[in-house]
Design an enzyme around this catalytic site. Structure first.
Site: not given
Length: 582
Positions: A167, A322, A324, A353, A420
């Protein structure tokens, strides 16, 4: 002199405009083979009147090479240049064509920087040099609005799994913004906030909508406004390499197959689309069938994604993106992306990235920076995993630093863990002193450091999904001593520019040693940082010129004798001294 090791080209990190007037030149030589290097430089149209030798300084070294650099401000914004290499009495002049034993008679065959055209100068946002980032995984930071909890939401603090929800939302970040201000960070990087089916949201369904479980655009606007009032920048995460399975064009493709008007939005190898022996018949992120790769060369795809890039800057006033899986998207898309973003907000931060050497993306036409995983690997190898000695570490850092122009290094995104990876404290097997050593180097190195949420209070976690635990808000369960350490580290970094953009020099980084001494300096301050990366105490001593030093941990002043700075360090201990320049 081993001439075969000498390398230069008038491009990339070897010759570039640092600003509208200044050119940086670099050259590589075999390590410890050359004693001095100078640039022979001048204006090609008035060569005899303008030519001069400019001494080059050793910028960095690695296990094989030395990297030399100088800075030149040509009067007329153009430069002809070559190099003078010296090793004892041996001298060679390097031109674009040859190595000569005599100075070149004229500039015709020298290297050239034709002209500093302002539009070609790689400009990065200056605020990032002074930024300390804090990464937030929204679903696990704080649940501020239970009314938007997704079905099946679990009580806060349960065991994270790849497919469960707790949540966390944008309101939760607003509710705890004081925590970030107290810590001292001045930038936030959010993993994706857009509509998706997973808890990580890297399977985008709608690039123009905030996921309802996080709030809505008004909630985001309110957060950004609050952050900006406190001097905190906001970076959002976008996945333009692939979409999710519920992305409307992919839903249409699944329904209509080869007759879908969106079939060219993706890379389809075979109809009907299917998964055969674990491999989809269409390109995806990795081999994940629920994340189909987007054809970013398709005009409609490009228009849609660039609209999204612009929309969140225009509507929510975010401070950058950013990106990905950035290295799997075509370069031309990123060039257009940069033009769109920088036109709307010239100081927006564009962060890709990429986990490897990234020069093709750091030429001024695509990204400002990349996530600096070569730095991450070097720090973790030495400080955390005990791989290699101090010399290996210095070599790895030197190699990384030499790869990019200075303006890219100044805004590199330096992280030690993330959503990650396993958490830093877990990688350190719970040893806070090792964690502090790694963080201290991170915060005294060029580039912008990033703290993964919860690291500052001692959160632990192995690899995904364990690294994505719910943030601990019970102060009795927080490591407040560690929090104070990060507070002090951030405050010191922000107070002294030398720790952010000053010159770095390794004073002691020897083979078979775990002791490390390096300096950071600018025109105002000189710092000497000593580290004992060992489970045994160590005494470290280095020669210095300055006589009065302040231990910035204790505030005490040391008056030195015999021009030596010494410290007795405990296991995994460190000390930082500062001398003000007169």
């Amino acid at each position: 002199m081993l001439l075969e090791a000498v390398y230069h080209r008038p491009k990339l990190n070897w010759c570039y405009a640092y600003d509208g007037r200044t050119i940086h030149l670099r050259i590589r030589t075999k390590r410890n083979d050359v004693t001095a290097v100078s640039a022979l430089a001048g204006d090609k149209y008035i060569w005899d009147q303008s030519k001069a030798y400019v001494p080059m300084n050793k910028l960095a070294s690695d296990e094989l090479f030395d990297y030399w650099e100088c800075e030149i401000v040509p009067e007329y914004r153009r430069l002809k240049y070559g190099f003078l290499l010296e090793s004892g009495q041996e001298k060679f002049w390097m031109t674009e064509y040859d190595f000569l034993k005599q100075p070149p008679a004229n500039p015709d065959r020298l290297f050239e920087y034709p002209f500093i055209n302002p539009v070609d100068v790689f400009q990065t946002p200056s605020w990032v040099k002074d930024a300390v980032f804090y990464q937030i995984f929204p679903e696990r930071f704080a649940n501020g609005d239970p009314s938007n909890d997704p079905k099946g939401t679990l009580p806060w603090g349960g065991t994270p799994e790849r497919d469960n929800f707790f949540g966390g939302d944008i309101q939760g970040v607003i509710d705890h913004i004081d925590h970030l201000s107290k810590l001292g960070v001045n930038a936030i990087y959010f993993t994706p906030l857009f509509t998706a089916t997973t808890n990580h949201k890297y399977d985008t369904e709608d690039y123009l909508q905030i996921d309802p479980q996080f709030g809505d655009i008004d909630t985001l606007k309110r957060l950004v406004n609050i952050c900006h009032e406190r001097g905190i920048r906001v970076l959002l995460d976008a996945v333009f390499n692939h979409s999710g399975r519920t992305f409307a064009p992919f839903v249409d493709l699944q329904k209509n197959g080869e007759n879908s008007r969106y079939k060219d939005w993706f890379y389809i190898r075979e109809f009907p689309i299917a998964v055969k022996d674990g491999v989809p018949t269409y390109d995806t992120f990795a081999f994940e069938p629920l994340m189909p790769k987007l054809n970013t060369d398709h005009p409609e795809v490009k228009e849609y994604l660039l609209k999204a890039a612009a929309y969140w800057i225009e509507e929510a006033d975010i401070d950058g993106w950013r990106l990905d899986v950035a290295n799997e998207v075509d370069h031309e898309f990123w060039r257009e992306f940069r033009r769109v973003v920088k036109k709307l907000k010239p100081d927006a931060y564009i962060l890709g990235e990429i986990w490897h050497e990234s020069s093709p993306w750091l030429m001024g036409d695509q990204f400002d920076a990349v996530m600096n995983y070569p730095f991450t690997n070097a720090v973790l190898d030495f400080f955390v995993d005990g791989i290699g000695d101090a010399k290996d570490f210095a070599n790895a850092i030197g190699k990384q630093f030499s790869r990019y122009p200075r303006q890219a290094n100044e805004v590199a995104f330096n992280l030690l863990d993330s959503h990650d990876t396993a958490r830093l404290l877990t990688k350190c097997d719970g040893n806070k002193d090792k964690m502090k050593l790694a963080a201290l180097f991170q915060f005294t190195y060029t580039g912008t450091p990033c703290i993964y949420y919860g690291d500052e209070i001692g959160m632990t976690g192995g690899h995904d999904p364990d690294c994505r635990k719910c943030m601990e808000w019970d102060e009795e369960k927080q490591d407040l001593e560690l929090f104070a350490f990060y507070q002090d580290l951030i405050a010191v970094r922000l107070k002294y520019r030398a720790l952010r953009t000053g010159k770095l020099t390794f004073l002691s980084a020897e083979a078979d040693s775990t002791s490390l001494v390096y300096t950071r300096e600018d025109e105002n301050n000189l710092f000497v940082i000593m580290m004992n990366n060992s489970e045994l105490p160590a005494e470290i001593e280095v020669p210095v010129k300055e006589s009065r030093w302040e231990n910035i941990h204790t505030g005490e002043t040391a008056v030195l004798k015999s021009n030596k700075l010494a410290a007795q360090l405990p296991a995994y201990g460190c000390v930082m001294f500062r001398a003000a320049k007169s």
